[in-house]
Design a protein around this motif. Structure first.
Motif: not given
Lengths: 483, 418, 125
Positions: B110-120, B287-296
């Motif tokens: 389980r990785l806890k964080c404030r920011v997630v960057v989606l890069a799948m 940033m997506t509609n979820l605050g702190g979740v980014f995508a690139c």
């Protein structure tokens, strides 16, 4: 999957020809008795014929008149699935069936289905107003005018059901022969001598012909009844599990005279199946899909569930039902000795199959087979843990015991290396066999990401070389060369 | 079950993920980088052809070299890479996010964080997606799967090849299959123009005299157990002409019919998807509609060049760091898709700062003009010698260039091609 | 002719001037002009390929498929004469490479006497 390829492979009390759902139910039922039973399959793996490509429905017991054997076996078989699931660990849910009438003149058909269901003894069947129907299935088109609800109907993964039946049968002593194609049958003294295309011989006192689409050829090989199985092709579309059009229950249209019509089926594993079409075919190997038929499916399905979208389609396929007149033909042969015919098992064959197993067991007894129950018959198979169904806490424990549970091979259906290995160790060594056992390659990427991983695991586990790996047996080699 | 905490977790260790993670790391943030493969690099590792890095490194590199150059930066950084670990869930409860991962060596993580960057990244569209009728024999592969088999595993998918779709992977594979001794009989494209880059048409087809059938649809795959051929039908004025259908015998079909951003994890987490890109709908900071979740990268929209992926992802990582620092966009304007534009990413710009946006044309056109309007007033007009759907267009918008700004409560920037 | 030296893909025209020299138009950079002349007179291609890795498959059972690749990628350091690409590929397909290997290692020096080296493009530990 097979042992030696030469010479006599044994003397059996009963040989069941065909390891589809009927043959598997029969073999498993017989495995409860002190009998030597052979289960013979021409394909590389079990369930590779009619049983792999169908709607995967446990029917509600209202589609057929009870004058037919198939109607009686449907109701009887349908009730046996709860116990079988507990014993055999295959995906099955009694989610219920709704039949939706889209205009007033279809309501008469609903009335007929209802009366038929009541006569057949289908439990809990109910006539529904439009409002009741939409409450039961909110994704139905608002244009529906009323319908029928059969809570006993359900959904099942047919190949998993067959795999489990065969695993259970083998656990109780049944010997499985795959890639074993019957070329001749000769009656010698008190036994049948069966020869395969590659020269293998099986001898058996009694034979059950459960050869599906090829039951006519098999019957002829025994010099038994001359009938002809007509193929009826059905094409299907499969939708991604993230579709917005997934109903809670199986949705039927009001049936026509020849067919139950095209359904919208929420599969047990979360995808959605649309179909089947129904076209007669003389070519029993013709599993091709056509543009016209597939478009018909989409049109028809959208009529029932408007949220269905082309963009959710992940694959299409075709299956062939084996049709022989109006009813099943299950009887002791009147022409060949010690032969039981199990032919024309079209819909609702899957639903009826557990009852077919009972029925054939009784026919064999009638024909003189001595049945002595085994004291140590074990109806249960080992449950294969599936990562998809585990909580993170449970999965963590499994990884500790076997790190292969931590390697997700198929991301779309969340299948781990451990499950692939379990499939291979149960004899499913083709890509399709592994697909049906584990669901790997069955999701939205259709194997784009996981195929090479599965190929490598097959090589590692079986020692097979690259040119021995097939999609579904002889002729379907996957790779074309090595660099 | 183990648990770790980071400022940011990046999902996907390809070019996009590594670039975003490096940007966050350079801002002093603790970063975890998770990838399901045994090592970093992503799909670049199987792209052994050259043509990467002209913008990023001013050199022409192969995919593995490009990936390694970036990976070297990751190794020198404090980024913690978790490889052979698959993210199975993204839980976002307000500020705090948890990524649930599974790996053979660590079990559940389980990785806890404030920011997630989606890069799948993305996946390939397949036969089912484009609904090619016919039989279902062995020998039908997506081009990327074939690329993996040939370039890393060392196996050939077959010998006599037909490629459906003229996407770049398909074109690259046409050359690769020719170079490993296979016969490529045709590339079949439904559109009247190629879907791949021009240089790939030249280098991968012309060099080998491989016929390219434009405006042709594959109407059937045949062969009982293994592919025996395809039936191809020409399109005239958008309609199939069955009388002119013909068969091309082959034992293998490779599909290069488009890529789809892999957003199943995003959708499950409740992230809104932009139907034009199939990627998350994002603001001017990606940033997506979820605050702190980014995508690139390709999970946001499918790129044509990895150099652009890296540039975009580095910025996304920077924006994610800004967000952790408490910065928020000041004057966002919605980007409206104007004439002849397929999509614009991101779908918002910040009028108060410099923006870089990527767009794709709907049309093939010479001497085109890219027009930028703010609240309907033309503020910029850019000449383009040539535009086509397969080539991404990048555009920089600086605050000064957007005129005096907008007086409207909800300003709109419209981008069109004329 | 379409320029392929970079992703822009300029459309090039080549004309022979009265003096006999070639004039290239449509190019946005000098590389385009050079490419057009070369493509006309002696076409060259960067060749990318793989060579066999002599691997012992690491025990991968339950290990998450962490086995090594069977092929190691490589490329020519500069563009290679197009008409000799087949010869070069045959040479490369005959090579078996010991692992581990570092990116940049020269695999073939002065391939086929062209003066062009072939290098490994991926480090495999």
């Amino acid at each position: 999957m097979s042992p030696s390829r030469e010479g006599i492979e044994g003397r059996f009390d009963v040989a069941v020809i065909g390891a589809g759902v009927s043959g598997a139910c029969i073999a498993r039922r017989l495995s409860a008795y002190e009998l030597r039973v052979a289960l013979i399959e021409k394909e590389e793996d079990v369930s590779f014929g009619v049983s792999k490509a169908n709607s995967g429905i446990v029917h509600g017991g209202f589609h057929h008149n009870k004058k037919y054997l198939k109607a009686r076996l449907e109701v009887q078989g349908g009730m046996m699935f709860d116990r079988l699931k507990a014993e055999l660990d295959f995906p099955f849910v009694r989610c219920g069936i709704v039949v939706a009438a889209m205009h007033d003149d279809e309501l008469r058909g609903i009335g007929q289905l209802y009366s038929q269901g009541v006569e057949n003894g289908a439990i809990g069947i109910e006539m529904c107003s439009r409002e009741r129907l939409l409450e039961l299935e909110p994704r139905l088109s608002p244009d529906c005018v009323g319908g029928l609800y059969a809570p006993g109907g359900g959904i099942i993964e047919p190949y998993r059901f067959v795999f489990s039946l065969v695993e259970s049968a083998r656990k109780n002593g049944v010997v499985l022969f795959t890639g074993w194609k019957l070329v001749s049958a000769a009656r010698e003294e008190l036994a049948w001598r069966l020869r395969s295309s590659d020269g293998r011989i099986v001898e058996a006192s009694y034979v059950v012909n459960a050869a599906g689409l090829h039951a006519d050829d098999v019957s002829r090989a025994f010099g038994a009844e001359d009938f002809r199985i007509q193929g009826r092709k059905g094409e299907y579309y499969l939708l991604d599990r993230l579709t917005k059009a997934k109903p809670d229950r199986v949705v039927f249209p009001v049936p026509s005279a020849s067919s139950k019509g095209m359904l919208v089926i929420p599969t047990v594993e979360g995808t959605v199946l649309l179909g089947p079409t129904a076209t007669s075919t003389d070519d029993k190997e013709d599993f091709a899909t056509s543009r016209v038929e597939l478009e018909t499916i989409l049109r028809s399905a959208k009529n029932l569930v408007p949220a269905i979208s082309e963009s959710d389609v992940i694959t299409s396929f075709a299956g062939i039902r084996s049709v022989l007149g109006e009813d099943f033909y299950i009887d002791v042969s009147g022409k060949a000795p010690a032969l039981i015919q199990v032919a024309g098992i079209q819909s609702p064959g899957l639903t009826a199959s557990p009852a077919i197993g009972e029925y054939v067991k009784d026919l064999l007894k009638k024909a003189g087979l001595r049945l002595v129950e085994k004291a140590d018959w074990d109806p249960f198979v080992d449950k294969v843990p599936r990562a998809k169904d585990l909580t993170p806490f449970e999965l963590d424990e499994f990884v500790k015991a076997d790190p292969a549970f931590g390697n997700i091979v198929c991301r779309c259906e969340r299948v781990t290396e451990a499950e692939i290995v379990a499939a291979i160790r149960r004899g499913h060594t083709t890509l399709d066999g592994i697909k049906y056992f584990t669901r790997a390659q069955m999701g939205r990427c259709q194997g784009g990401f996981c195929t090479y991983r599965i190929l490598k695991i097959i090589m590692r586990e079986t020692g097979m070389a690259w040119d021995e790996i097939t999609k579904r047996g002889e002729g379907s080699r996957v790779l074309g060369g090595e660099l | 079950m183990r648990e770790f905490s980071f400022d940011a977790v990046v999902v996907g260790g390809g070019a996009a993920g590594m670039a975003a993670a490096l940007a966050l790391d350079s801002r002093g943030r603790t970063v975890a980088l998770v990838d399901r493969e045994a090592g970093l690099g992503g799909i670049l590792l199987q792209c052994i052809h050259n043509g990467f890095g002209l913008i990023e490194f001013d050199e022409e590199l192969s995919g593995p070299e490009f990936a390694e150059r970036i990976e070297e930066g990751v190794r020198k950084s404090r980024i913690e890479a978790f490889c052979a670990a698959t993210v199975i869930d993204l839980e976002a409860a307000g500020e705090e996010k948890t990524l649930v991962c599974v790996s053979s060596s660590l079990g559940i993580l389980r990785l806890k964080c404030r920011v997630v960057v989606l890069a799948m990244g993305c996946r390939e569209r397949n036969r089912g997606n484009i609904r090619i009728p016919g039989t279902r024999p062995a020998g039908v592969f997506t081009a990327g799967l074939a690329q993996r088999l040939v370039n890393i595993e060392g196996y050939l998918p077959g010998r006599d090849i037909v490629i459906i779709g003229s996407g770049d992977i398909g074109l690259i594979m046409a050359r690769r299959m020719s170079w490993v001794g296979c016969e490529v009989h045709a590339v079949v494209e439904i559109l009247p123009y190629p879907s791949g880059l021009t240089r790939n048409i030249v280098q991968c087809l012309h060099d080998f005299d491989i016929p390219l059938y434009l405006s042709h649809l594959t109407t059937r795959i045949y062969g009982r157990d293994r592919v025996e051929g395809v039936e191809v039908t020409p399109l005239e004025n958008g309609a199939l002409v069955p009388a002119k259908a013909f068969e091309i015998p082959c034992d293998t079909v490779l599909l290069s019919v488009g890529l789809v951003p892999e957003n199943e994890l995003s959708k499950k987490a409740g992230i809104d998807i932009n139907p034009a890109t199939n990627g998350p709908a994002v603001d001017s900071t990606m940033m997506t509609n979820l605050g702190g979740v980014f995508a690139c990268g390709n999970v946001l929209h499918v790129h044509d060049l990895v150099d652009f992926v890296v540039e975009e992802s580095r910025r996304a990582g920077g924006y994610a760091a800004d967000w952790l620092d408490g910065q928020r966009p000041k004057a966002e304007a919605r980007v409206k898709i104007g004439a002849n534009v397929r999509y614009v990413s991101p779908g918002r710009v910040d009028l108060a700062r410099e923006n870089k946006i990527y767009l794709r044309s709907l049309v093939v056109k010479n001497d085109a003009t890219l027009e930028v309007r703010l609240d309907k007033a033309l503020v910029r007009s850019i000449r383009k010698n040539h535009v086509q759907p397969s080539e991404m267009i990048s555009l920089e918008l600086k605050p000064g260039e957007l005129g005096a700004g907008s007086s409207r409560a909800e300003p709109v920037v419209e981008i069109s091609i004329r | 002719m379409t320029c392929i030296t970079c992703p822009i893909g300029c459309s090039l025209s080549i004309e022979r001037e009265d003096g006999g020299s070639l004039v290239v138009t449509g190019n946005r950079c000098p590389r385009g002009a050079a490419y057009a002349r070369e493509e006309l007179l002696s076409p060259k291609r960067t060749v990318t390929a793989t060579v066999r890795a002599r691997t012992v498959v690491k025990a991968a059972e339950g290990g998450g498929g962490a086995e090594l690749p069977r092929r190691v990628p490589c490329r020519t350091l500069s563009a290679f004469p197009r008409e000799r690409v087949g010869e070069l590929l045959s040479l490369l397909y005959g090579i078996e490479l010991e692992l581990p290997v570092e990116r940049g290692k020269i695999l073939v020096k002065d391939a086929l006497g062209t003066g062009i080296d072939v290098i490994v493009t991926r480090s495999i530990a």
